[in-house]
Design an enzyme around this catalytic site. Sequence first.
Site, PDB file in Angstrom:
ATOM      1  N   CYS A 132     -42.574  12.203  22.913  1.00  0.00           N
ATOM      2  CA  CYS A 132     -42.376  11.216  22.771  1.00  0.00           C
ATOM      3  C   CYS A 132     -42.926  10.073  21.415  1.00  0.00           C
ATOM      4  CB  CYS A 132     -41.889   9.590  23.528  1.00  0.00           C
ATOM      5  SG  CYS A 132     -40.429   8.652  23.417  1.00  0.00           S
ATOM      6  N   CYS A 135     -42.880   6.256  21.849  1.00  0.00           N
ATOM      7  CA  CYS A 135     -42.994   5.958  23.438  1.00  0.00           C
ATOM      8  C   CYS A 135     -44.251   5.826  22.836  1.00  0.00           C
ATOM      9  CB  CYS A 135     -43.176   6.968  24.411  1.00  0.00           C
ATOM     10  SG  CYS A 135     -40.828   8.177  24.616  1.00  0.00           S
ATOM     11  N   ASP A 136     -45.869   7.000  22.031  1.00  0.00           N
ATOM     12  CA  ASP A 136     -46.643   7.013  22.451  1.00  0.00           C
ATOM     13  C   ASP A 136     -47.273   7.286  21.211  1.00  0.00           C
ATOM     14  OD1 ASP A 136     -46.515   7.409  24.915  1.00  0.00           O
ATOM     15  OD2 ASP A 136     -46.270   9.459  24.796  1.00  0.00           O
TER      16      ASP A 136
END
Length: 305
Positions: A132, A135-136
């Site tokens: 992701c 997200c990261d």
Amino acid sequence: MTEQMIIVGSGPAGLTAAVYAARASLQPLLIEGIEAGGQLMLTTDVENYPGFPDGVMGPEMMELFRKQAERFGTRILRSDVTKVDFSKRPFKIWVGDEVHETEAVIISTGASARWLGVPGEEKLRGHGVSACATCDGFFFRDREIVVVGGGDSALEEALFLTKFASKVTIIHRRDEFRASKIMAERVFAHDKIKIRWNNVVEEILGDDAVTGVLLRDVVKDETEELSVDGAFIAIGHTPNTSVFDGQLSLDAKGYLETFENTSTSVAGVFAAGDVVDFTYRQAVTAAGMGCEAALDAERWLESQE
Ligand code: NAP
């Protein structure tokens, strides 16, 4: 006993639905699944969920969601649903030999990111291996990374990651992208993105954090180590719908189809989160849909009385 509402799945969508349904005095039963908490259990820091200005660990956030659902009387069953019968009401949901009957259902079983299944991948998840970018990606400022895959997701992630990374190398197993032309053109035009055609990742290297990937050129049959700090795997997601096949309408990729708002093809069965949504796939959007499903289900139950 016939339940008023059963919620299947315990990621942000299911637990938000539970908070709303419980507060509406529907006393929901939440069948949370063996892999309770969903994909956030596999992430480390979540920095984009509103209300947590300092970030929060994925598993900790799901524990908070769960506590909030339980506070208003949600009962939680840690099991996987093995069979359903939505052909007539009350609906039947099996957990092994045990059958539960219910007037309304919310399905929020999510989707699972596909992984390569190569050595190093599982060990380094959350330590440089991610599925992701939203997200990261932030953790890879000025670092070099690879993105694996050749579909729209891989190219979208690669483009997004150029905001942070100093260099992004796309590793694709063929010599042509599956992604749409417009995405491919954007990628070709980007000076931070390089492409390795006809390459597969054979191993992700590193002990506590990713230090590189072992690549194999499938045409030349040669291997090479590439030093990178992160590996984003974007080879697609699989919605967790196999148990509903034949009972509810699914699209060609296996996602649950919804019609009016969160209603599925069976009146009284609602769906929310990544099991429906392959576009946004965020905790906050899943939670929003979980709320919608609970409100839709509550109104539908009232209309049946
Ligand atoms: P996808 O279209 O199925 O693409 C998956 C990619 O991963 C393919 O290039 C595939 O290679 C590769 N792959 C699969 N298994 C692999 C393995 N074991 N090892 C190496 N490579 C592997 O999945 P997606 O990109 O997640 O997209 C899903 C759907 O959402 C698509 O319909 C897509 O158009 C849509 N989507 C749209 C957008 C957008 O429009 N902005 C953004 C994201 C997703 P092959 O090509 O060789 O099969």
